[in-house]
Scaffold this active site. Structure first.
Site, PDB file in Angstrom:
ATOM      1  N   GLY A  16       0.481 -24.460   5.392  1.00 19.96           N
ATOM      2  CA  GLY A  16       1.390 -25.433   5.994  1.00 19.96           C
ATOM      3  C   GLY A  16       2.178 -24.765   7.101  1.00 19.96           C
ATOM      4  O   GLY A  16       1.945 -23.602   7.435  1.00 19.96           O
TER       5      GLY A  16
ATOM      6  N   THR B 200       2.710 -23.745  14.851  1.00 19.52           N
ATOM      7  CA  THR B 200       2.138 -22.510  15.390  1.00 19.52           C
ATOM      8  C   THR B 200       1.957 -22.599  16.903  1.00 19.52           C
ATOM      9  O   THR B 200       2.193 -21.623  17.625  1.00 19.52           O
ATOM     10  CB  THR B 200       0.784 -22.204  14.700  1.00 19.52           C
ATOM     11  OG1 THR B 200       0.959 -22.335  13.292  1.00 19.52           O
ATOM     12  CG2 THR B 200       0.314 -20.804  15.004  1.00 19.52           C
TER      13      THR B 200
ATOM     14  N   ALA C  69       6.634 -17.008   8.743  1.00 14.59           N
ATOM     15  CA  ALA C  69       7.201 -16.144   7.698  1.00 14.59           C
ATOM     16  C   ALA C  69       8.703 -15.917   7.868  1.00 14.59           C
ATOM     17  O   ALA C  69       9.464 -15.990   6.900  1.00 14.59           O
ATOM     18  CB  ALA C  69       6.458 -14.809   7.686  1.00 14.59           C
TER      19      ALA C  69
ATOM     20  N   LYS D 149      -5.149 -17.297   6.490  1.00 17.40           N
ATOM     21  CA  LYS D 149      -5.633 -18.390   7.344  1.00 17.40           C
ATOM     22  C   LYS D 149      -6.695 -17.848   8.296  1.00 17.40           C
ATOM     23  O   LYS D 149      -6.388 -17.474   9.427  1.00 17.40           O
ATOM     24  CB  LYS D 149      -4.468 -19.002   8.119  1.00 17.40           C
ATOM     25  CG  LYS D 149      -3.450 -19.693   7.195  1.00 17.40           C
ATOM     26  CD  LYS D 149      -2.222 -20.165   7.937  1.00 17.40           C
ATOM     27  CE  LYS D 149      -1.281 -20.940   7.026  1.00 17.40           C
ATOM     28  NZ  LYS D 149      -0.003 -21.267   7.669  1.00 17.40           N
TER      29      LYS D 149
ATOM     30  N   ARG E  94       2.341 -15.212  16.071  1.00 16.94           N
ATOM     31  CA  ARG E  94       1.638 -14.077  16.666  1.00 16.94           C
ATOM     32  C   ARG E  94       0.436 -14.543  17.461  1.00 16.94           C
ATOM     33  O   ARG E  94       0.075 -13.955  18.466  1.00 16.94           O
ATOM     34  CB  ARG E  94       1.198 -13.076  15.593  1.00 16.94           C
ATOM     35  CG  ARG E  94       2.318 -12.229  14.994  1.00 16.94           C
ATOM     36  CD  ARG E  94       2.987 -12.878  13.812  1.00 16.94           C
ATOM     37  NE  ARG E  94       2.101 -13.484  12.857  1.00 16.94           N
ATOM     38  CZ  ARG E  94       1.661 -12.877  11.753  1.00 16.94           C
ATOM     39  NH1 ARG E  94       2.044 -11.672  11.452  1.00 16.94           N
ATOM     40  NH2 ARG E  94       0.870 -13.500  10.906  1.00 16.94           N
TER      41      ARG E  94
ATOM     42  N   ARG F  36       0.824  -1.213   0.000  1.00 15.32           N
ATOM     43  CA  ARG F  36       0.000   0.000   0.000  1.00 15.32           C
ATOM     44  C   ARG F  36       0.858   1.262   0.000  1.00 15.32           C
ATOM     45  O   ARG F  36       0.523   2.247  -0.628  1.00 15.32           O
ATOM     46  CB  ARG F  36      -0.930   0.004   1.224  1.00 15.32           C
ATOM     47  CG  ARG F  36      -2.046  -1.007   1.106  1.00 15.32           C
ATOM     48  CD  ARG F  36      -2.945  -0.986   2.322  1.00 15.32           C
ATOM     49  NE  ARG F  36      -2.253  -1.423   3.532  1.00 15.32           N
ATOM     50  CZ  ARG F  36      -2.820  -1.518   4.723  1.00 15.32           C
ATOM     51  NH1 ARG F  36      -4.077  -1.209   4.869  1.00 15.32           N
ATOM     52  NH2 ARG F  36      -2.125  -1.942   5.766  1.00 15.32           N
ATOM     53  N   ARG F  37       1.973   1.217   0.733  1.00 10.05           N
ATOM     54  CA  ARG F  37       2.807   2.432   0.861  1.00 10.05           C
ATOM     55  C   ARG F  37       3.908   2.445  -0.201  1.00 10.05           C
ATOM     56  O   ARG F  37       4.694   1.496  -0.286  1.00 10.05           O
ATOM     57  CB  ARG F  37       3.440   2.473   2.256  1.00 10.05           C
ATOM     58  CG  ARG F  37       2.454   2.888   3.342  1.00 10.05           C
ATOM     59  CD  ARG F  37       3.055   2.685   4.706  1.00 10.05           C
ATOM     60  NE  ARG F  37       3.212   1.260   5.034  1.00 10.05           N
ATOM     61  CZ  ARG F  37       4.157   0.778   5.839  1.00 10.05           C
ATOM     62  NH1 ARG F  37       5.043   1.568   6.380  1.00 10.05           N
ATOM     63  NH2 ARG F  37       4.212  -0.517   6.084  1.00 10.05           N
TER      64      ARG F  37
ATOM     65  N   ASP G 253       1.057 -27.655  10.561  1.00  8.53           N
ATOM     66  CA  ASP G 253       0.930 -26.234  10.887  1.00  8.53           C
ATOM     67  C   ASP G 253       0.498 -26.043  12.342  1.00  8.53           C
ATOM     68  O   ASP G 253       0.921 -25.093  13.016  1.00  8.53           O
ATOM     69  CB  ASP G 253      -0.088 -25.598   9.936  1.00  8.53           C
ATOM     70  CG  ASP G 253       0.049 -24.089   9.839  1.00  8.53           C
ATOM     71  OD1 ASP G 253       1.001 -23.532  10.415  1.00  8.53           O
ATOM     72  OD2 ASP G 253      -0.816 -23.465   9.191  1.00  8.53           O
TER      73      ASP G 253
ATOM     74  N   LYS H  57      -6.100 -23.798  13.412  1.00  7.95           N
ATOM     75  CA  LYS H  57      -4.846 -23.905  14.178  1.00  7.95           C
ATOM     76  C   LYS H  57      -4.487 -22.580  14.853  1.00  7.95           C
ATOM     77  O   LYS H  57      -3.845 -22.564  15.901  1.00  7.95           O
ATOM     78  CB  LYS H  57      -3.701 -24.456  13.326  1.00  7.95           C
ATOM     79  CG  LYS H  57      -3.230 -23.559  12.170  1.00  7.95           C
ATOM     80  CD  LYS H  57      -2.160 -22.565  12.540  1.00  7.95           C
ATOM     81  CE  LYS H  57      -1.956 -21.534  11.461  1.00  7.95           C
ATOM     82  NZ  LYS H  57      -1.014 -20.483  11.814  1.00  7.95           N
TER      83      LYS H  57
END
Ligand SMILES: NC(=O)C1=CN([C@@H]2O[C@H](COP(=O)(O)OP(=O)(O)OC[C@H]3O[C@@H](n4cnc5c(N)ncnc54)[C@H](O)[C@@H]3O)[C@@H](O)[C@H]2O)C=CC1
Ligand SMILES: O=C(CO)COP(=O)(O)O
Length: 315
Positions: free
Chosen positions: A119, A231, A123, A89, A238, A15-16, A227, A174
């Protein structure tokens, strides 16, 4: 970065304009992947027409709840024959739709041009080119294979699947289970608790997935247990980190502030997954507990007591 490393000419849309220029000129994305060098061949633009010009694959990597809005703005500009691939997700809050359903709804494209990649792909680890596998699912296996070819590298190994529903449900649920693991960990609980949450979380994911037409074996694969384990175990997640803050006794607002604008999809998807399960008569007690902690103010300790005081049953 993966597509570029795989030899696929790729243009990133941001966007920026300033960020697009930094990615193209300096090969870094300092806000999201600090300290990581992106491939030299990867360029970014802030003009969507430029990004979509001549594309035969459009990869959608915006947060789930913003996909419809973004796609609606891009829609008339997506080349007619292009396939669309979702990386998101989550389950849309208003419609309880999976992301490929949102794509089909907005773009009016047939299912065999719409795919999902899902999967154990945190990142930062992928950007560091650490080995990982994943699943590319499309109802049309030949489309899944061509996307697989477009993103196979020496460190990234995609498998194909035709179970789109299973891959998307695995990816969305998940995040909710990772919130639960974070909450338990933040409350000081150990590995037995985490393994129990992961395993029972998988059980409710499979129940919901099968009710929606997914194949149970998909959940034994990378988009399911793969996954889920990544996670639920990683401090890079996060969702897990968000849950840990709640488990430590911080409020939803405090936990949100600490994400620095990054998305923890499970916070919204816990409510949509719960509603989707209710609509199909599927029992999802962990998801229900996460929803009640996130959105009804239930303390984590009380959620644990409520989960453990349910009637006993066979596994
Ligand atoms: N970060 C990860 O390790 C992985 C993330 N995913 C999924 O990818 C999707 C995107 O997540 P991330 O990139 O990690 O999230 P993020 O929060 O780190 O970044 C989201 C990106 O989208 C932009 N964005 C935010 N709201 C937007 C809007 N309304 N319109 C357009 N752009 C917007 C942000 O500026 C940012 O560039 C999520 O569904 C996530 O579950 C999937 C696999 C791994
Ligand atoms: O989906 C992911 C890893 O596969 C990333 O998880 P988080 O969104 O919780 O960071």
């Amino acid at each position: 970065a993966v597509l570029t490393d795989a030899g696929t000419r790729t243009t990133l849309w941001a966007r920026r304009d300033e960020l697009a220029r930094t990615i193209t000129d300096d090969h870094v994305n300092p806000d999201y992947l600090p300290g990581i060098e992106l491939p030299e061949g990867l360029s970014a633009v802030s003009d969507i027409d430029e990004a979509l010009d001549g594309a035969d694959l459009v990869v959608c990597a915006v947060p789930s709840q913003s996909l419809r809005d973004n796609l609606s703005r891009w829609n008339g500009r997506i080349p007619a024959g292009a396939a669309l691939l979702s990386l998101a997700k989550g389950i849309e809050s208003e419609t309880l739709s999976r992301m490929t359903e949102v794509i089909a709804d907005v773009t009016d494209r047939p299912d065999d041009r719409i795919a999902v990649l899902s999967g154990p792909n945190l990142a930062r680890e992928v950007a560091l080119r650490q080995p990982a596998a994943t699943v590319v699912a499309c109802r049309d296996e030949s489309v899944a294979r061509s996307i697989q070819n477009a993103c196979t590298t020496a460190y990234f190994r995609p498998y194909t699947n035709t179970d789109v529903v299973g891959c998307e449900i695995g990816g969305a649920v998940k995040n909710v289970i990772a919130l639960a693991c974070g909450m338990a960990s933040g409350a000081g609980l150990g590995e037995n608790t985490l393994a129990s949450i992961i395993t029972r979380g998988l059980a409710e994911t499979i129940r919901l997935g099968e009710a929606l037409g997914a194949r149970a074996e998909t959940f034994a694969g990378l988009a399911g247990v793969g996954d889920l384990v990544a996670t639920c175990s990683s401090p890079l997640s996060r969702n897990r980190s968000f849950g840990a803050r709640l488990g430590e006794g911080r409020s939803l607002e405090e936990a949100q502030q600490a994400t620095h604008g990054q998305v923890a999809e499970g916070v919204k998807s816990c409510s949509s997954v719960r509603a989707l399960a209710a609509a199909h008569g599927v029992d999802v007690p962990l998801t229900d507990a996460v929803h009640r902690v996130c959105h009804e103010g239930l303390p984590v300790r009380d959620a644990i007591i409520a989960l453990l005081s349910r009637s006993t049953k066979p596994e």
